[in-house]
Write a protein that holds these residues in place. Structure first.
Motif, PDB file in Angstrom:
ATOM      1  N   ILE A   1       8.847  18.338   5.371  1.00 54.33           N
ATOM      2  CA  ILE A   1       9.057  17.090   4.645  1.00 54.33           C
ATOM      3  C   ILE A   1       7.781  16.723   3.905  1.00 54.33           C
ATOM      4  O   ILE A   1       6.680  16.953   4.382  1.00 54.33           O
ATOM      5  N   ASP A   2       7.947  16.213   2.738  1.00 50.67           N
ATOM      6  CA  ASP A   2       6.870  15.659   1.928  1.00 50.67           C
ATOM      7  C   ASP A   2       7.397  14.360   1.358  1.00 50.67           C
ATOM      8  O   ASP A   2       8.566  14.266   0.995  1.00 50.67           O
ATOM      9  N   GLY A   3       6.522  13.354   1.283  1.00 50.91           N
ATOM     10  CA  GLY A   3       7.031  12.118   0.736  1.00 50.91           C
ATOM     11  C   GLY A   3       5.983  11.054   0.527  1.00 50.91           C
ATOM     12  O   GLY A   3       4.782  11.293   0.634  1.00 50.91           O
ATOM     13  N   PHE A   4       6.478   9.879   0.235  1.00 48.54           N
ATOM     14  CA  PHE A   4       5.626   8.719   0.039  1.00 48.54           C
ATOM     15  C   PHE A   4       6.190   7.570   0.860  1.00 48.54           C
ATOM     16  O   PHE A   4       7.351   7.565   1.253  1.00 48.54           O
TER      17      PHE A   4
ATOM     18  N   ILE B   1       9.293   1.342   2.610  1.00 44.63           N
ATOM     19  CA  ILE B   1      10.065   1.940   1.536  1.00 44.63           C
ATOM     20  C   ILE B   1       9.599   3.392   1.457  1.00 44.63           C
ATOM     21  O   ILE B   1       8.406   3.656   1.311  1.00 44.63           O
ATOM     22  N   SER B   2      10.542   4.325   1.589  1.00 43.10           N
ATOM     23  CA  SER B   2      10.172   5.737   1.611  1.00 43.10           C
ATOM     24  C   SER B   2      11.290   6.579   1.026  1.00 43.10           C
ATOM     25  O   SER B   2      12.442   6.146   0.968  1.00 43.10           O
ATOM     26  N   ASN B   3      10.955   7.784   0.626  1.00 42.54           N
ATOM     27  CA  ASN B   3      11.972   8.697   0.120  1.00 42.54           C
ATOM     28  C   ASN B   3      12.610   9.506   1.252  1.00 42.54           C
ATOM     29  O   ASN B   3      13.521  10.270   1.019  1.00 42.54           O
ATOM     30  N   GLU B   4      12.142   9.343   2.481  1.00 42.44           N
ATOM     31  CA  GLU B   4      12.691  10.018   3.653  1.00 42.44           C
ATOM     32  C   GLU B   4      13.256   8.971   4.610  1.00 42.44           C
ATOM     33  O   GLU B   4      12.755   7.856   4.689  1.00 42.44           O
TER      34      GLU B   4
ATOM     35  N   ASP C   1       0.853  -1.185   0.000  1.00 43.99           N
ATOM     36  CA  ASP C   1       0.000   0.000   0.000  1.00 43.99           C
ATOM     37  C   ASP C   1       0.891   1.237   0.000  1.00 43.99           C
ATOM     38  O   ASP C   1       1.932   1.269   0.648  1.00 43.99           O
ATOM     39  N   THR C   2       0.448   2.262  -0.698  1.00 45.91           N
ATOM     40  CA  THR C   2       1.191   3.507  -0.793  1.00 45.91           C
ATOM     41  C   THR C   2       0.511   4.569   0.048  1.00 45.91           C
ATOM     42  O   THR C   2      -0.711   4.658   0.086  1.00 45.91           O
ATOM     43  N   GLY C   3       1.313   5.363   0.704  1.00 47.75           N
ATOM     44  CA  GLY C   3       0.802   6.503   1.450  1.00 47.75           C
ATOM     45  C   GLY C   3       1.560   7.748   1.056  1.00 47.75           C
ATOM     46  O   GLY C   3       2.733   7.693   0.691  1.00 47.75           O
ATOM     47  N   ILE C   4       0.889   8.889   1.122  1.00 46.30           N
ATOM     48  CA  ILE C   4       1.508  10.170   0.824  1.00 46.30           C
ATOM     49  C   ILE C   4       1.356  11.027   2.074  1.00 46.30           C
ATOM     50  O   ILE C   4       0.284  11.070   2.675  1.00 46.30           O
TER      51      ILE C   4
END
Length: 187
Positions: free
Chosen positions: A70-73, A120-123, A59-62
Motif C-alpha cells: 500500500i502507498d498513500g496519503f 482523510i486517506s486514499n486507503e 497536515d498531510t502525511g505520505i
C-alpha cells in the motif's frame, strides 16, 4: 552658547527618535499552504516583540509499505499554539525594511496536537494515533506585496504518541523535526 544649545537639542531629538521600538501588529489573520498541508492562523500581540500564534489546519502525511503493498496519503486535523519572539524588528526598521504583518525573524516554541477526530486517506482501515509535539523553532516571515507572505522555519524537538488500546508502540515518545516552507495570504 547658542550653537551649543542647538547642537545639544538636535542630538537629544535624535536620541529620542532612535529610542522608539518597532512593534508587532496587534492582531493578524491569514491562511497558509505548503507542500504538506493547509492552515488558518491568528497572531495576537503579547508585547512589542512577542505574539501568540494559534493555528488550525490539515497536515498531510505520505506513507508506504512493501509488506502490505500500500502507498498513500493521509490528511489529519492539527491544532497549534506557538509563542513567537520576533527579535529583529528594530534592525529591520532601521534599514527601512518592512515589518508589517509581523515580517521578521523569529524564535518560537511550536506546540502541535494531532487529534484522532477524523482522517482523510486514499486507503481504508487506516488507524491514526494522536500525538503532541513541542519543537523549538527558528524561522522567518517576509511579505510579497501587500497581502501575500512566505514563511520558513526549522527546529528539532520532542513528540509523544498517545497509546490506544490494542495498539503496540515501539516508542511512545521520539524526536520530532519541524521543517516548513509556506506561502500565505494575510487578511
Amino acid at each position: 552658547m547658542k550653537r551649543f544649545l542647538m547642537t545639544l537639542t538636535f542630538c537629544g531629538l535624535t536620541l529620542i527618535a532612535k529610542s522608539q521600538n518597532a512593534s508587532v501588529e496587534q492582531s493578524t489573520y491569514g491562511i497558509q499552504t505548503g507542500i504538506l498541508g493547509i492552515w488558518v492562523h491568528n497572531e495576537s500581540k503579547l508585547s512589542n516583540q512577542f505574539v501568540l500564534r494559534s493555528e488550525l489546519g490539515l497536515d498531510t502525511g505520505i506513507y508506504g509499505s512493501d509488506a502490505n503493498d500500500i502507498d498513500g496519503f493521509i490528511l489529519t486535523p492539527t491544532i497549534t499554539l506557538e509563542p513567537r519572539w520576533y527579535y529583529n524588528l528594530n534592525k529591520r526598521e532601521e534599514k527601512s525594511r518592512r515589518i508589517d504583518g509581523n515580517s521578521g525573524n523569529f524564535i518560537s516554541i511550536k506546540t502541535t496536537y494531532h487529534p484522532d477526530w477524523f482522517i482523510i486517506s486514499n486507503e481504508g482501515n487506516i488507524n491514526f494515533i494522536s500525538d503532541i509535539s513541542i519543537i523549538p523553532t527558528w524561522g522567518l516571515r517576509r511579505n510579497l506585496g501587500s497581502h501575500f507572505t512566505y514563511e520558513t522555519g526549522i527546529g528539532i524537538g520532542y513528540i509523544h504518541y498517545f497509546k490506544e488500546d490494542h495498539v503496540i508502540l515501539v516508542n511512545e515518545s521520539d524526536v520530532a523535526v519541524n521543517l516548513h516552507l509556506r506561502i500565505g495570504y494575510r487578511f
